[in-house]
Design an enzyme around this catalytic site. Structure first.
Site, PDB file in Angstrom:
ATOM      1  N   CYS A 130     -28.200 -32.591  68.809  1.00 39.14           N
ATOM      2  CA  CYS A 130     -29.297 -32.423  67.840  1.00 39.14           C
ATOM      3  C   CYS A 130     -28.808 -32.316  66.400  1.00 39.14           C
ATOM      4  O   CYS A 130     -29.524 -32.708  65.472  1.00 39.14           O
ATOM      5  CB  CYS A 130     -30.146 -31.214  68.205  1.00 39.14           C
ATOM      6  SG  CYS A 130     -29.209 -29.727  68.545  1.00 39.14           S
ATOM      7  N   HIS A 260     -33.214 -27.721  62.746  1.00 37.56           N
ATOM      8  CA  HIS A 260     -31.896 -27.739  62.126  1.00 37.56           C
ATOM      9  C   HIS A 260     -32.004 -28.374  60.738  1.00 37.56           C
ATOM     10  O   HIS A 260     -32.774 -29.323  60.534  1.00 37.56           O
ATOM     11  CB  HIS A 260     -30.919 -28.588  62.944  1.00 37.56           C
ATOM     12  CG  HIS A 260     -30.458 -27.947  64.219  1.00 37.56           C
ATOM     13  ND1 HIS A 260     -30.815 -26.686  64.635  1.00 37.56           N
ATOM     14  CD2 HIS A 260     -29.610 -28.429  65.183  1.00 37.56           C
ATOM     15  CE1 HIS A 260     -30.231 -26.411  65.790  1.00 37.56           C
ATOM     16  NE2 HIS A 260     -29.493 -27.457  66.153  1.00 37.56           N
TER      17      HIS A 260
END
Ligand code: 2RA
EC number: 1.2.1.11
Length: 352
Positions: A130, A260
């Site tokens: 990710c 993120h």
């Protein structure tokens, strides 16, 4: 006949987001859907596009007749079961780290290298980590025009990257410190956590996350590097097809639940301008430009969580580095960072 789709790891953190994605997709190329998980979760009922499905236990036979199997399970489970699913005829799209750097497994981000899904000698296609994924759509758009040469990245990673345990730990730590006046003296956050019965030994993180940032993500790999930092380097090279790309990453865990962020410093072969970068991002459907810093407009995790695009802002020309752009990206690590990218690959396979 419409193809059959399997989801392995249907009851995990990413699996739950995957089911939300399946339920919301505007197009639906699939016939049967099978939900698969560990024997512990077998028997659970989950609804996919209005139909209640029973979760089946992982076993070789559950892959018979499956065309595409999406895996969202730990590395060791994928390493064992991915080849079994492939041997039963399924194309496996795997979100673990088990196969990403295997030369016979393409590592795919549809915006960058969708053509690679056809070249899969092991019957397996890997989904990137990710952290890498959160910047790839944006970086790919710039690379195609300017030619990427060097990449320096700092990540600000959400706790859900460490799974449900990471999220529960952050909420528990916040409850232990909020309103108690801690965070003003060295050591008092650690003391507050101990006093609340939250020893660090029980945490998925090596330091307190509440009121803190922790420069450690993934496992320690020696010579000062953590696994997340090496993944950013190795996966960026493979996805963009630049084996000698110079990459340096520092990965940091922050007290954010999901999404993120990365501060990216990217150097290109060709001269760059902010205006041209804006045009390129505007032309990339999966990138949303949020870039009006003088009015306080830039991407933040709290504003973009739950969204599919990569959000990009703070785009500026580096003052002291030629051909270099600095920018800030945010991407939901459970959606584009995991479930969505995996599903986009599966959907592309179904359409072919
Ligand atoms: C993390 N990138 O954030 C990892 C999850 N795959 O911990």
């Amino acid at each position: 006949m419409a193809p059959t789709l399997a989801l392995v790891g249907a009851t995990g953190a990413v699996g739950s987001v995957m089911i939300d994605i399946l339920n919301a997709r505007p197009e639906w190329p699939w016939g049967e859907v099978r939900l698969i998980a560990s024997p512990r979760s077998a028997g659970k009922k989950l609804t996919v596009r209005g139909e209640e499905l029973t979760v089946q236990a992982l076993a070789p036979e559950v892959f018979d007749g499956v065309d595409v199997a999406m895996f969202d399970v730990p590395d060791e489970v994928s390493a064992e079961w991915g080849p079994i699913a492939a041997s039963r005829g399924a194309v496996v799209v795997d979100n673990s780290g088990a196969f990403r750097m295997d030369d016979d497994v393409p590592l795919v981000v549809p915006e960058c290298n969708l053509d690679k899904i056809a070249d899969r000698p092991r019957g397996i296609i890997a989904n990137p980590n990710c952290t890498t994924l959160s910047m790839m759509a944006a970086l790919g758009a710039l690379h195609r025009t300017f030619g990427l040469r060097e990449l320096v990245v700092a990540s600000y990673q959400a706790v859900s990257g460490a799974g449900v345990a990471g999220v529960e730990r952050l909420y528990a730590e916040l409850a232990a410190v909020v309103g108690k006046g801690v965070g003003v003296r060295a050591g008092d956050v650690r003391e507050a956590l101990e006093a609340a019965g939250l020893p660090l030994a029980d945490s998925p993180f090596p330091a307190p996350l509440a009121l803190n940032v922790v420069p450690s993500a993934g496992s320690y790999k020696g010579d000062g590097w953590f696994s997340e930092e090496l993944k950013v380097r190795n996966e960026s090279r493979k996805i963009l097809g630049i084996p000698d790309l110079k990459v340096s990453a520092t990965c940091v865990r922050v007290p954010v639940v999901t999404t993120h962020s990365l501060a990216v410093h990217a150097t290109f072969e060709q001269p760059v301008t902010v205006e041209r970068a804006h045009e390129l991002f505007a032309a990339q459907p999966s990138v949303t430009l949020v870039d009006d810093p003088s009015n306080g407009v830039f991407p933040t995790p709290a504003d973009v969580v739950g969204g599919d695009p990569t959000y990009v802002g703070r785009i500026r020309q580096a003052l002291d580095f030629p051909n270099t752009l600095d920018f800030f990206v945010c991407g939901d690590n459970l959606r584009k960072g995991a479930a969505l990218n995996t599903y986009e690959i599966a959907e592309a396979l179904a359409k072919r």
